[in-house]
Scaffold this motif. Structure first.
Motif, PDB file in Angstrom:
ATOM      1  N   GLU A 192       0.729  -1.114   0.050  1.00 35.17           N
ATOM      2  CA  GLU A 192       0.057   0.121  -0.133  1.00 35.17           C
ATOM      3  C   GLU A 192       0.793   1.181  -0.036  1.00 35.17           C
ATOM      4  OE1 GLU A 192      -3.158   2.720   0.156  1.00 35.17           O
ATOM      5  OE2 GLU A 192      -2.906   0.650  -0.819  1.00 35.17           O
ATOM      6  N   SER A 193       2.107   1.291   0.789  1.00 31.75           N
ATOM      7  CA  SER A 193       2.927   2.522   0.891  1.00 31.75           C
ATOM      8  C   SER A 193       3.427   2.525  -0.591  1.00 31.75           C
ATOM      9  CB  SER A 193       3.996   2.099   1.775  1.00 31.75           C
ATOM     10  OG  SER A 193       4.980   1.104   1.495  1.00 31.75           O
ATOM     11  N   TYR A 194       3.944   1.531  -1.418  1.00 37.16           N
ATOM     12  CA  TYR A 194       4.245   1.665  -2.539  1.00 37.16           C
ATOM     13  C   TYR A 194       3.193   2.308  -3.428  1.00 37.16           C
ATOM     14  CZ  TYR A 194       8.119  -1.433  -1.394  1.00 37.16           C
ATOM     15  OH  TYR A 194       9.470  -1.943  -0.939  1.00 37.16           O
ATOM     16  N   ARG A 195       2.141   1.577  -3.559  1.00 42.25           N
ATOM     17  CA  ARG A 195       0.984   2.211  -4.223  1.00 42.25           C
ATOM     18  C   ARG A 195       0.609   3.689  -4.211  1.00 42.25           C
ATOM     19  NH1 ARG A 195      -4.099   3.587  -4.630  1.00 42.25           N
ATOM     20  NH2 ARG A 195      -4.278   3.730  -2.441  1.00 42.25           N
ATOM     21  N   ALA A 196       0.689   4.046  -2.850  1.00 41.99           N
ATOM     22  CA  ALA A 196       0.087   5.381  -2.483  1.00 41.99           C
ATOM     23  C   ALA A 196       1.263   6.398  -2.917  1.00 41.99           C
ATOM     24  CB  ALA A 196       0.065   5.229  -0.993  1.00 41.99           C
ATOM     25  N   SER A 197       2.405   6.064  -3.012  1.00 43.82           N
ATOM     26  CA  SER A 197       3.797   6.813  -3.495  1.00 43.82           C
ATOM     27  C   SER A 197       4.249   6.682  -4.701  1.00 43.82           C
ATOM     28  CB  SER A 197       4.815   6.745  -2.170  1.00 43.82           C
ATOM     29  OG  SER A 197       5.249   5.341  -2.493  1.00 43.82           O
ATOM     30  N   TYR A 198       3.624   5.963  -5.573  1.00 43.35           N
ATOM     31  CA  TYR A 198       3.435   5.594  -6.885  1.00 43.35           C
ATOM     32  C   TYR A 198       5.078   4.974  -7.203  1.00 43.35           C
ATOM     33  CZ  TYR A 198      -0.461   8.730  -7.216  1.00 43.35           C
ATOM     34  OH  TYR A 198      -1.484   9.336  -7.188  1.00 43.35           O
ATOM     35  N   LYS A 199       5.415   4.171  -6.310  1.00 43.35           N
ATOM     36  CA  LYS A 199       6.784   3.453  -6.512  1.00 43.35           C
ATOM     37  C   LYS A 199       6.460   2.227  -7.494  1.00 43.35           C
ATOM     38  CE  LYS A 199       9.123   4.172  -2.093  1.00 43.35           C
ATOM     39  NZ  LYS A 199       9.945   3.505  -1.087  1.00 43.35           N
ATOM     40  N   LYS A 200       7.554   2.069  -8.246  1.00 48.24           N
ATOM     41  CA  LYS A 200       7.299   0.951  -9.171  1.00 48.24           C
ATOM     42  C   LYS A 200       6.977  -0.553  -8.769  1.00 48.24           C
ATOM     43  CE  LYS A 200       9.871  -1.063 -13.087  1.00 48.24           C
ATOM     44  NZ  LYS A 200       8.825  -0.950 -14.093  1.00 48.24           N
ATOM     45  N   MET A 201       6.081  -1.082  -9.326  1.00 50.24           N
ATOM     46  CA  MET A 201       5.857  -2.489  -9.096  1.00 50.24           C
ATOM     47  C   MET A 201       5.428  -3.152 -10.313  1.00 50.24           C
ATOM     48  SD  MET A 201       3.534  -2.489  -5.482  1.00 50.24           S
ATOM     49  CE  MET A 201       2.394  -1.482  -6.117  1.00 50.24           C
ATOM     50  N   THR A 202       5.755  -4.190 -10.471  1.00 53.75           N
ATOM     51  CA  THR A 202       5.486  -4.949 -11.656  1.00 53.75           C
ATOM     52  C   THR A 202       4.542  -6.026 -11.554  1.00 53.75           C
ATOM     53  OG1 THR A 202       7.859  -4.385 -12.625  1.00 53.75           O
ATOM     54  CG2 THR A 202       6.763  -6.389 -13.435  1.00 53.75           C
ATOM     55  N   VAL A 203       3.579  -6.557 -12.410  1.00 55.41           N
ATOM     56  CA  VAL A 203       2.694  -7.363 -12.356  1.00 55.41           C
ATOM     57  C   VAL A 203       3.352  -8.604 -13.569  1.00 55.41           C
ATOM     58  CG1 VAL A 203       0.513  -8.445 -13.224  1.00 55.41           C
ATOM     59  CG2 VAL A 203       0.752  -6.247 -11.661  1.00 55.41           C
ATOM     60  N   ARG A 204       3.488  -9.777 -13.027  1.00 60.70           N
ATOM     61  CA  ARG A 204       3.870 -10.736 -14.337  1.00 60.70           C
ATOM     62  C   ARG A 204       2.620 -11.698 -14.276  1.00 60.70           C
ATOM     63  NH1 ARG A 204       9.797 -13.086 -14.002  1.00 60.70           N
ATOM     64  NH2 ARG A 204      10.263 -10.896 -14.622  1.00 60.70           N
ATOM     65  N   VAL A 205       2.441 -11.916 -15.404  1.00 63.26           N
ATOM     66  CA  VAL A 205       1.271 -12.772 -15.746  1.00 63.26           C
ATOM     67  C   VAL A 205       1.942 -13.737 -16.588  1.00 63.26           C
ATOM     68  CG1 VAL A 205      -1.073 -13.127 -17.192  1.00 63.26           C
ATOM     69  CG2 VAL A 205      -0.407 -10.812 -16.075  1.00 63.26           C
ATOM     70  N   TYR A 206       1.649 -15.205 -16.184  1.00 64.52           N
ATOM     71  CA  TYR A 206       2.183 -16.441 -16.623  1.00 64.52           C
ATOM     72  C   TYR A 206       0.837 -16.933 -17.281  1.00 64.52           C
ATOM     73  CZ  TYR A 206       6.282 -16.204 -13.862  1.00 64.52           C
ATOM     74  OH  TYR A 206       7.153 -15.863 -13.089  1.00 64.52           O
ATOM     75  N   PHE A 207       0.752 -17.195 -18.681  1.00 65.15           N
ATOM     76  CA  PHE A 207      -0.445 -17.805 -19.415  1.00 65.15           C
ATOM     77  C   PHE A 207       0.212 -18.580 -20.249  1.00 65.15           C
ATOM     78  CE2 PHE A 207       1.302 -14.241 -22.012  1.00 65.15           C
ATOM     79  CZ  PHE A 207       1.147 -14.402 -23.283  1.00 65.15           C
ATOM     80  N   TYR A 208      -0.971 -19.465 -20.972  1.00 72.54           N
ATOM     81  CA  TYR A 208      -0.861 -20.370 -21.899  1.00 72.54           C
ATOM     82  C   TYR A 208      -1.650 -19.894 -23.255  1.00 72.54           C
ATOM     83  CZ  TYR A 208      -1.844 -25.045 -24.471  1.00 72.54           C
ATOM     84  OH  TYR A 208      -1.985 -25.950 -25.482  1.00 72.54           O
TER      85      TYR A 208
END
Length: 239
Positions: A192-208
């Motif tokens: 939440e602190s990362y989100r609120a302060s716009y710190k970089k986060m990465t979503v990695r989606v694994y798929f077929y």
């Protein structure tokens, strides 16, 4: 008098037959399906019959999806339509795109066909991918103890790469993965602190890569795992 009654009965029967005929025609017209409805039904049937992901596949064996060429070849590998070699050559060869001499263009196309066939054949046996996105999280949901993931919020969302933007990809089951559960409060506070302060986060989606969307140049993927990382590559949460 009897003739009048007979005439009235005959007229009533005729009117009844006409009414029934109109109702049947109306019913037939109402039952007729639009091309869009038929397309959706065929697509649903194709998806039902499409092969499913092997959930036991190790994540280390997934390859990164990082170019439009990969999307194109994977789409062609999943499509039941014949390969459009000219469109494929246009996508992968700057020399082909820039050639104005039709004879040289034909020679280039013939030279590119074996490469296109080889890439499509390879794509048929390499269907497990992962794709990285800048994380778009909503605020923490205290009731479900999860962060809503806006990246996968809409089922109609699709992505593409600029090198071959005519082909795109989307996910069949994004709604199942649109919330990342984080039960641990300490970790939830960190995210939440990362989100609120716009710190970089990465979503990695694994798929077929399971199928191709009917009538569109869209590769459809079945998600098997979603992970959330911080800016340094540390795993924060997953589903």
């Amino acid at each position: 008098m009897s003739k009048f009654i007979q005439l009235a009965v005959t007229s009533a029967m005729a009117f009844s037959l006409i009414a029934c005929s109109k109702q049947e025609n109306s019913s037939t017209l109402n039952d007729a399906k639009s091309p869009e409805v038929l397309k959706q039904e065929v697509q649903a049937q194709k998806l039902a019959e499409a092969p499913k992901a092997d959930k036991s596949m190790p994540l280390e064996q997934y390859q990164e999806l990082s170019s439009g060429q990969q999307v194109m070849f994977s789409y062609l590998a999943n499509s039941e339509m014949p390969i459009d070699y000219e469109k494929s050559a246009q996508a992968i060869s700057a020399e082909y795109r820039g050639q104005s001499d039709d004879f040289k263009k034909r020679d280039l196309l013939n030279a590119l066909k074996p490469r296109i066939d080889a890439e499509v054949a390879k794509a048929k046996s390499a269907k497990y991918f992962f794709a990285n996105f800048d994380a778009e999280l909503d605020k923490y949901d205290f009731e479900s103890k999860a962060f809503p993931l806006k990246n996968l919020r809409d089922s109609g969302t699709y992505w593409y790469f600029y090198d071959v933007n005519a082909y795109r990809y989307s996910f069949l089951n994004g709604a199942v993965f649109n919330k990342i559960p984080v039960v641990d409060e300490t970790m939830a506070r960190t995210i939440e602190s990362y989100r609120a302060s716009y710190k970089k986060m990465t979503v990695r989606v694994y798929f077929y890569a399971s199928s191709a969307k009917l009538g569109e140049s869209t590769l459809m993927g079945e998600i098997t795992r979603v992970r959330l990382y911080d800016g340094k590559g540390t795993l924060l949460a997953e589903i």
